[in-house]
Design an enzyme around this catalytic site. Structure first.
Site, PDB file in Angstrom:
ATOM      1  N   ARG A   1       0.854  -1.190   0.000  1.00  0.00           N
ATOM      2  CA  ARG A   1       0.000   0.000   0.000  1.00  0.00           C
ATOM      3  C   ARG A   1       0.884   1.232   0.000  1.00  0.00           C
ATOM      4  O   ARG A   1       1.600   1.465   0.975  1.00  0.00           O
ATOM      5  CB  ARG A   1      -0.846   0.041   1.272  1.00  0.00           C
ATOM      6  CG  ARG A   1      -1.682  -1.180   1.485  1.00  0.00           C
ATOM      7  CD  ARG A   1      -2.262  -1.151   2.899  1.00  0.00           C
ATOM      8  NE  ARG A   1      -3.020  -2.379   3.133  1.00  0.00           N
ATOM      9  CZ  ARG A   1      -3.591  -2.693   4.288  1.00  0.00           C
ATOM     10  NH1 ARG A   1      -3.491  -1.847   5.313  1.00  0.00           N
ATOM     11  NH2 ARG A   1      -4.263  -3.804   4.419  1.00  0.00           N
TER      12      ARG A   1
ATOM     13  N   ASP B   1       1.368   5.193   0.466  1.00  0.00           N
ATOM     14  CA  ASP B   1       0.663   6.195   1.254  1.00  0.00           C
ATOM     15  C   ASP B   1       0.161   7.353   0.391  1.00  0.00           C
ATOM     16  O   ASP B   1       0.562   7.502  -0.758  1.00  0.00           O
ATOM     17  CB  ASP B   1       1.606   6.762   2.319  1.00  0.00           C
ATOM     18  CG  ASP B   1       1.589   5.916   3.580  1.00  0.00           C
ATOM     19  OD1 ASP B   1       0.549   5.313   3.876  1.00  0.00           O
ATOM     20  OD2 ASP B   1       2.639   5.860   4.261  1.00  0.00           O
TER      21      ASP B   1
ATOM     22  N   ARG C   1      11.149   6.475   3.539  1.00  0.00           N
ATOM     23  CA  ARG C   1      11.060   7.899   3.884  1.00  0.00           C
ATOM     24  C   ARG C   1      11.926   8.221   5.105  1.00  0.00           C
ATOM     25  O   ARG C   1      12.484   9.323   5.207  1.00  0.00           O
ATOM     26  CB  ARG C   1       9.606   8.303   4.096  1.00  0.00           C
ATOM     27  CG  ARG C   1       8.832   8.334   2.773  1.00  0.00           C
ATOM     28  CD  ARG C   1       7.327   8.383   2.954  1.00  0.00           C
ATOM     29  NE  ARG C   1       6.918   9.510   3.765  1.00  0.00           N
ATOM     30  CZ  ARG C   1       5.657   9.697   4.184  1.00  0.00           C
ATOM     31  NH1 ARG C   1       4.711   8.831   3.846  1.00  0.00           N
ATOM     32  NH2 ARG C   1       5.357  10.743   4.912  1.00  0.00           N
TER      33      ARG C   1
END
Lengths: 268, 268
Positions: free
Chosen positions: B68, B70, B220
């Site tokens: 998934r 974001d 990230r």
């Protein structure tokens, strides 16, 4: 000498505020704008620049651009001249204006310009790039910055051969859209190159063209004409016939605005 | 074996519709989406894909993605698995789905997949890229696809040295955001490179990282950690200390989503 703002003129005609000229180099993504030129009810690049200028300098801006880009056309190096009584130093103007501008308009440089600088009349050479993409799907992250040509492949080598016919001093009236107000339709193109590279399962084709001036929609019609050569419906030599015909109906279509970039404007 | 759609199951449990598995390679610009995963009231990539799938196949879609992404994260090569009773050939599915999808979601390929293909569980390796831009102004035409770092220059060579500490098999719990549901936080990173090039008066810095799997927000946080090294506030060796600490508070910030691209997912 150009007239100063009404406010200054009314206050006193003997006390003349010292002004200077600046040259702004401006980049913008034209997707959200109805072109460069200010319009009362549409978002324009000139409009957002004027708003920012007013806020920073408290002065009614008098901006001249190297040329009016149409709705949807982009710029990497549009040049805008301004005469100003503001004494804010260029580096601070750059930062201040960029802080106020929307994220699709960026000032790249603020430089001193000679007295009387006029971005339109003083330009010597301009470079535009027209970006095409061929292939089944558009280039995802550049989809608003190309003409996505879906109708088969384009032969970039043939396009380059056709493009060579444009180089030199020619009457470009065949490549001009109606509605233009030029006294002469003769222009000199000093360079035209066609480059390609693979992108997103397709091919990106860039037409880069430099000249001493361009008629209305001329680069977009050059692109539409070279596409006729690239797709194989016309031979490269046909470009010379288009020029010789002095008839807009002989050229290719006007390519859509979103593929066009004003790259650079040169001054003496 | 996974259960087929309710409709088929209700019609008859003895007449089993033949199904096959397909692997869709999907690219998207995440700017307009609340991420991959379907949500009832927000635009999602899964949502627009399901809508297109329903229209083309008249079938309730059962899509599994490799992971998934974001809100705001992009993909060049997300992989989506689907089990389908539709007999439409892959080439026609590709064209039909792309014709229905919005212009920020593009299917790059539709390929046959082995029976039982599950895009999440079967993936062997994933590659992500994190895009940074340093300089006074954002990169105009890529402004929604980078983290614009305004606080001075970043030393990409130091970032590469720090990044080398991540390569190998490590417990990456220091790089994981809370809220993740993994049984193990050990992952293997096989490659991490930092590249730079000049763009728009600034510098573009790409961190490209390949591994057998990634924890929640791990790429990230890798980017946010390498920025601490690049800006000079930490030495490259500090990255090894971050890993050894097994403590999220020791790592750098979670870099914003718009710089992150899911580049490629590999299967056996």
């Amino acid at each position: 000498m150009r007239r100063r703002s009404n406010r200054v003129a009314v206050e006193s005609s003997s006390v003349v505020a010292a002004t200077r000229w600046l040259k702004l180099t401006v980049a913008y993504d034209g997707a959200a704008y109805a072109g460069w030129q200010w319009q009362p009810t549409e978002p324009t690049v000139q409009g957002v620049l004027q708003d920012a200028w007013r806020t920073i300098t408290q002065e009614e801006p008098r901006l001249t651009a190297s040329g009016r880009t149409d709705a949807g056309v982009h710029a990497e190096g549009q040049v805008v001249g301004v005469e100003t009584a503001s004494t804010i130093e260029p580096r601070r103007l750059l930062r201040g204006l960029n802080a106020l501008l929307p994220d699709d308009v960026v000032i790249r440089a603020v430089d001193p310009a000679p007295a009387g600088f006029h971005a339109t009349h003083d330009s010597l050479r301009k470079t535009y790039r027209y970006q095409l993409h061929t292939g089944p799907t558009p280039p995802l992250f550049d989809r608003r910055h190309v003409w996505h040509w879906r109708a088969g492949p384009l032969d970039a080598e043939r396009m380059g051969q056709g493009g060579a016919c444009f180089v030199g001093r020619h009457d470009f009236v065949s490549l001009e859209s109606v509605g233009s107000e030029r006294s002469s339709t003769v222009r000199t193109i000093t360079d035209l190159t066609v480059t390609t590279r693979p992108v997103d399962g397709g091919e990106r084709i860039d037409i880069t063209v430099t000249g001493d001036g361009f008629l209305y929609n001329m680069v977009r019609t050059i692109a539409g004409t070279l596409v006729e050569v690239g797709r194989g419906s016309k031979p490269p030599e046909w470009v010379a016939e288009v020029l010789a015909a002095r008839n807009r109906a002989k050229a290719g279509q006007t390519a859509p605005p979103q593929g066009l970039f004003l790259v650079r404007v040169e001054y003496s």
